[in-house]
Design a protein around this motif. Sequence first.
Motif, PDB file in Angstrom:
ATOM      1  N   ILE A 167       1.607   8.672   6.438  1.00 44.92           N
ATOM      2  CA  ILE A 167       3.215   8.601   6.224  1.00 44.92           C
ATOM      3  C   ILE A 167       3.415   8.716   4.831  1.00 44.92           C
ATOM      4  O   ILE A 167       4.240   9.689   4.322  1.00 44.92           O
ATOM      5  CB  ILE A 167       3.797   7.253   6.716  1.00 44.92           C
ATOM      6  N   ALA A 168       2.536   8.515   3.909  1.00 50.51           N
ATOM      7  CA  ALA A 168       2.772   8.815   2.699  1.00 50.51           C
ATOM      8  C   ALA A 168       2.449  10.231   2.173  1.00 50.51           C
ATOM      9  O   ALA A 168       3.572  10.736   1.562  1.00 50.51           O
ATOM     10  CB  ALA A 168       1.870   7.883   1.656  1.00 50.51           C
ATOM     11  N   VAL A 203      -0.277   4.421   7.367  1.00 51.41           N
ATOM     12  CA  VAL A 203       0.423   4.464   6.179  1.00 51.41           C
ATOM     13  C   VAL A 203       0.098   5.337   4.932  1.00 51.41           C
ATOM     14  O   VAL A 203       0.854   6.355   4.647  1.00 51.41           O
ATOM     15  CB  VAL A 203       0.412   2.807   5.326  1.00 51.41           C
ATOM     16  N   GLU A 204      -1.182   5.658   5.125  1.00 54.55           N
ATOM     17  CA  GLU A 204      -1.657   6.711   4.228  1.00 54.55           C
ATOM     18  C   GLU A 204      -1.053   8.316   4.851  1.00 54.55           C
ATOM     19  O   GLU A 204      -0.591   9.092   4.107  1.00 54.55           O
ATOM     20  CB  GLU A 204      -3.330   6.995   4.344  1.00 54.55           C
ATOM     21  N   VAL A 243      11.642   2.134  -0.248  1.00 51.09           N
ATOM     22  CA  VAL A 243      10.943   1.287   0.746  1.00 51.09           C
ATOM     23  C   VAL A 243      11.421  -0.055   0.502  1.00 51.09           C
ATOM     24  O   VAL A 243      11.590  -0.515  -0.616  1.00 51.09           O
ATOM     25  CB  VAL A 243       9.271   1.350   0.286  1.00 51.09           C
ATOM     26  N   SER A 294       0.728  -1.190   0.105  1.00 46.55           N
ATOM     27  CA  SER A 294       0.053   0.022   0.067  1.00 46.55           C
ATOM     28  C   SER A 294       0.847   1.366  -0.054  1.00 46.55           C
ATOM     29  O   SER A 294       0.523   2.242  -0.890  1.00 46.55           O
ATOM     30  CB  SER A 294      -0.894  -0.113   1.244  1.00 46.55           C
ATOM     31  N   LEU A 295       1.836   1.239   0.845  1.00 42.79           N
ATOM     32  CA  LEU A 295       2.833   2.535   0.830  1.00 42.79           C
ATOM     33  C   LEU A 295       3.526   2.641  -0.402  1.00 42.79           C
ATOM     34  O   LEU A 295       3.486   4.023  -0.957  1.00 42.79           O
ATOM     35  CB  LEU A 295       3.633   2.162   2.088  1.00 42.79           C
ATOM     36  N   CYS A 296       4.023   1.470  -0.996  1.00 44.90           N
ATOM     37  CA  CYS A 296       4.462   1.641  -2.378  1.00 44.90           C
ATOM     38  C   CYS A 296       3.490   2.201  -3.246  1.00 44.90           C
ATOM     39  O   CYS A 296       4.263   3.146  -4.179  1.00 44.90           O
ATOM     40  CB  CYS A 296       5.169   0.324  -2.657  1.00 44.90           C
ATOM     41  N   GLU A 331      -3.378   1.018   8.149  1.00 47.25           N
ATOM     42  CA  GLU A 331      -3.662   1.435   6.850  1.00 47.25           C
ATOM     43  C   GLU A 331      -3.834   3.055   7.089  1.00 47.25           C
ATOM     44  O   GLU A 331      -3.310   3.910   6.105  1.00 47.25           O
ATOM     45  CB  GLU A 331      -4.989   0.814   6.074  1.00 47.25           C
ATOM     46  N   ARG A 342       1.177   4.011  -2.827  1.00 49.21           N
ATOM     47  CA  ARG A 342       0.961   5.442  -2.594  1.00 49.21           C
ATOM     48  C   ARG A 342       2.068   6.461  -2.992  1.00 49.21           C
ATOM     49  O   ARG A 342       1.946   7.601  -3.483  1.00 49.21           O
ATOM     50  CB  ARG A 342       0.557   5.882  -1.296  1.00 49.21           C
TER      51      ARG A 342
END
Length: 588
Positions: free
Chosen positions: A138-139, A135-136, A105, A85-87, A132, A89
């Motif tokens: 952090i992105a 993660v959102e 990452v 998910s992070l990748c 999640e 975003r």
Amino acid sequence: QAVERHRREPSQLLQILVETQDGIGYLPAEALTRIADLLELPRARVEGVAGFYSFLYTEPVGHYRILFSDNIIDRMLGSRGLMESLCRRLEVSPGQVSSGGEVSVDATSCTGMGDQGPAVLVNGVAVTRLDEARVERIASLVRAGTPLAEWPAEYFCVDDNIRRRGALLGDDFVPGAALQVAMARGRQGWLEEIRISGLRGRGGAGFTTAVKWMACRDAPGADKVVVCNADEGEPGTFKDRVLLASQAERVFEGMTLAAWATGARQGLLYLRGEYRYLLKHLRAVLALRRAAGLLGARILGEAGFDFDIDIHLGAGAYVCGEETALLESLEGKRGTPRIRPPFPVTHGYLGRPTVVNNVETLAKTTLIALQGGTAFAATGTPQSTGTKLLSISGDCAYPGVYEYPFGVTIEHVLEDCGAHDPQVVQVGGASGVTIAGHEFHRRIAFEDVPTAGAFMVFDGRRDPFEMARNFVHFFAHESCGFCTPCRVGTALLKGYMDKLASGKGAKMDLADIEWLDRLLKNASHCGLGSSAPNPVIDTLVKFRPAYERRLVSLDFKPAFDLDAALETARRMTGRDDPGAHLDWREEV
Ligand code: SF4
């Protein structure tokens, strides 16, 4: 600057590289050349060290370097999905730097946060309890270029999660109190208390502490050293993290007690790179102890008792938990385990007599000073005296650190931590013992189920094969590559497990795995290689159906289609002899 700060000492090479990278973001070729010149070292030596540690980078890794902890427990908590998910975003592929150079990452070995995962390291600092929403956020923080210091403070919150207190975690500790008692007994009297206590090392090997300390004391040479091994890298272990965070006074006092027994004047604490967030706290505790006369010259006014402690930072190498590899690393070299003998007690740090003890072992010596060796030995079992800290994680309601007298049964621990339907417990981390349900009556003790501290719980939903495969990948990644049996053997083992996972395994592969086990056990240079097959062999014996249902054949089965692989060559040469085709499917 880093070179000057460390007085151009070649033994400080690793610290110099870490600090240089902190300033520049990575270690460009010119920096390595300059460091080599200033230290008067061959450039190949400097490059060799820079290339050995996984947290040192000779290529740019972006302003933000995000590493996901890849322990099996983090995976069970959803780390893989969160990483994807992070990748997505950040529009970056795992292991790559983003096109604008802002972020990379990747995955790393267990970061010691199994009680509050999934966890990541952002520029070396731990972020816990990822979900999640985090993660959102952090992105967006990364996209906005927000400095780490301005990220929400709660992201960096690391809880101690102490769930069960015994003698070590339960008592208030007054700095200097244990030292006063031990000094009043005299050096010999203090060593005698350690002998009576029966204390054995808590780092896993269980060597008798008194024997180690006496050997160091009696070794020729006046410049003895005490080393605290805080390189807690075994997957699933985090109790030393908690001791360093909540009981640092005890740990440093334990080092000083070891110095009193052995006559050492220098102390070194080797802190694993993943715990660098503790550095500020530990340095503050050291400063307090110096101010209180508990470190430095004439400790507590005793003429001739001079001892001080420095902290060295590791840089991501599991093998440095092995004591001779740790000494190499402290000397600014690649963390390659040494040939023994000679042992560190006579030829340790820079060739000087050195005691290397685990964090928990040293903390325990303060209890022995205060209670006396006999009282300490009254807890636990005759062969395993005192208490043991367990780092409990996985499928249980209350992950965290628990202190038990040695001899506690596994089923007792499972009940305390709220494990429902436990199927497997991995005790002692990746290199430890896999315990199946019918063995839950067994006891945590050196004479039954020994452990450095990891206690990972897997319930009926989990696949023991996948657990073992995760550990094998870990060993293949962490092998230092020094000796062929381990370098090649761990890679082969990983290949066999991946072949089985892909559904192409055959019965012969299981026999090959058992052969590899014997090879690794007999021919590896250090414990990493010899213990690497443990989880596979244990699960193969205790959960064989998990392997057999992956087999497609009882005979040899190649991992790829040889006939198809030769097709390109046939086309290029224009040669295609019908008799030379091998269709293995027909051979079954
Ligand atoms: Fe290195 Fe593995 Fe050999 Fe140990 S057994 S020295 S980790 S290659």
